[in-house]
Design a protein around this motif. Structure first.
Motif: not given
Length: 170
Positions: A36-40, A46-56, A87-89
């Motif tokens: 479960p923690i590996a999936q999270a 994946v979500a971090l990789a999809r953030l735009d530079p204008a996002d926080t 941190h997530v790793r």
């Protein structure tokens, strides 16, 4: 008298996305250890990789306590994303599940009014105080959108569905 007819465009792909304030809330309690923690962690990566530079964004982890990675949401720069990935790793599943602390940590810090706050809860929901948690979410949500993600083999569907409904998410 007059008639006004509004016809939406066939595709919204040409419209730019509005910047968001993304808050990742990861359950790191003992019930999340292993797969479960590996999936999270993979989902947050994946979500971090999809953030735009204008996002926080902000990363919150909770178990018996709750910790925010940054004092406030930070810009989605390469350096900040790299720090968040590191941190997530390092997250491990251990301890109790104090989800109320996670909700408070995710919704209590100042909100940027120019961005839509999107809160992603990644949890198995193994708790016993669903009513208290849902009440706190209802009181603190304000303009945030809450999306709940069940992790593991048997997530608490009642809690996850109710969180999404209260949070105007899925």
């Amino acid at each position: 008298y007059f008639t006004l007819m509004i016809i939406p465009p066939e595709s919204l792909a040409s419209l730019p996305r509005r910047p968001v304030e993304m808050v990742f809330v990861v359950d790191t309690s003992g019930s999340m250890s292993g797969q479960p923690i590996a999936q999270a962690k993979a989902a947050v990566d994946v979500a971090l990789a999809r953030l735009d530079p204008a996002d926080t964004f902000q990363v919150v982890q909770f178990d018996s306590s709750a910790q925010q990675l940054f004092p406030r949401a930070v810009r989605a720069t390469d350096a900040n994303i790299a720090a968040a990935r590191q941190h997530v790793r390092s997250m491990q599943g251990a301890g109790g599940t104090e989800m109320l602390r996670g909700i408070n940590a995710a919704l209590a810090f100042p909100h940027d009014e120019n961005r839509t706050r999107v809160v992603a809860f990644l949890t198995d929901g193994y708790i016993g105080n669903e009513v208290e948690i849902l009440k706190a979410l209802h009181q603190q949500r304000e303009n945030s959108r809450v999306f709940s993600f069940g992790v593991g083999s048997s997530p608490n569907r009642y809690l996850l569905d109710a969180m999404a409904a209260i949070g105007h998410g899925t």
